[in-house]
Write an enzyme that holds these catalytic residues in place. Structure first.
Site, PDB file in Angstrom:
ATOM      1  N   SER A 222     -15.656  68.583   6.938  1.00 60.36           N
ATOM      2  CA  SER A 222     -15.789  67.136   7.108  1.00 60.36           C
ATOM      3  C   SER A 222     -16.208  66.813   8.530  1.00 60.36           C
ATOM      4  O   SER A 222     -15.856  67.537   9.474  1.00 60.36           O
ATOM      5  CB  SER A 222     -14.442  66.461   6.822  1.00 60.36           C
TER       6      SER A 222
ATOM      7  N   TYR B  12      -5.570  65.626   6.928  1.00 57.68           N
ATOM      8  CA  TYR B  12      -6.775  66.058   6.200  1.00 57.68           C
ATOM      9  C   TYR B  12      -7.719  66.826   7.125  1.00 57.68           C
ATOM     10  O   TYR B  12      -8.175  67.936   6.808  1.00 57.68           O
ATOM     11  CB  TYR B  12      -7.466  64.820   5.624  1.00 57.68           C
TER      12      TYR B  12
END
Length: 254
Positions: free
Chosen positions: A146, A159
């Site tokens: 990400s 995350y």
């Protein structure tokens, strides 16, 4: 065509980024096995689309956060390889499956942390381990990270930490599996308009405007912006790309 009988396994391939990856892989002449967690009908629709394009495809259920299920998954996969593809091994593993999870550090619960850990890091680690005996030499691994590992956005600490761990794992995979000719790379999508995280970005006009303002190409991404990078990494064109993080974000916060 040299790619015609190569097989890619894409986790979380029933929708969003994974669906686009699976379809693009098929466009490049690879056969595809995709996993789904709960969206069986969506997964079957992707399989049908791939088959219509002339490639072989199959789907299997997998919860990538349930590490104890991987032995039985490997056994099921062997059956699918044999019956659908007349093969004993596959070539490319795309660790794409994931969930969103957003909370300030002060509010992150242990349950939330553990779920993100199991799906985004521990699951990736041990699923790859279990798949190695079924992978052909000269294949490859693509892990999905990400943009949040590079850009700190409040609320994404847990995350992003798991994704950061996966990026380091990718370099170790590249190093340790090099003797087998297996390459390992990571792609890091930026902000993408999908139903990921409950449509976290897609449903927030203010956030979309902010993303547009800080992205060199002037808009948030869509699934179709991301998927094409994966088949590139699964072809001979990328045979010398190894141990790399490729951000696919349109130039966010450069």
């Amino acid at each position: 065509m040299e790619q015609i009988n190569k097989i890619a396994l894409v986790t979380g391939g029933s929708r969003g980024l994974g669906k686009d990856m699976a379809l693009r892989l098929a466009e490049k002449g690879l056969d595809v096995i995709l996993t789904y967690n709960s969206q069986a009908d969506d997964a079957q629709n992707v399989v049908a689309q791939i088959q219509q394009s002339g490639q072989k495809a199959a789907t299997l259920q997998l919860n990538t956060g349930d590490i104890k299920s991987f032995v039985s998954f490997a056994s099921q996969l062997q059956g699918v390889l044999q019956h659908t593809f007349e093969a004993t091994h596959f070539d490319f593993l795309v660790n794409n499956a994931g969930i969103g999870g957003y909370a300030p550090i002060a509010d992150v619960t242990e349950d939330m942390f553990d779920e993100l850990l199991n799906i985004h890091f521990k699951g990736v680690y041990f699923l790859t381990q279990k798949m190695l005996p079924l992978m052909n030499n000269g294949g490859g691994i693509v892990n999905v990270s990400s943009g949040l590992t590079r850009i700190a956005v409040p609320g994404s600490s847990a995350y992003a930490s798991m994704k950061g761990a996966t990026e380091i794992l990718t370099r170790y995979q590249a190093k340790e599996l090099g003797a087998r000719g297996i390459r390992a790379n990571v792609i890091a999508p930026g902000a993408v308009l999908t139903d990921f995280g409950g449509g976290h970005l897609r449903n927030d006009e203010q956030l979309k405007q902010y993303i547009s303002n800080v992205t060199a190409l002037g808009r948030p991404g869509v699934a179709e912006d991301i998927g094409g990078v994966v088949p590139f990494l699964c072809t001979e064109d990328a045979r010398w790309v190894n141990g790399q993080r490729i951000e696919v974000s349109g130039g966010m916060q450069l």
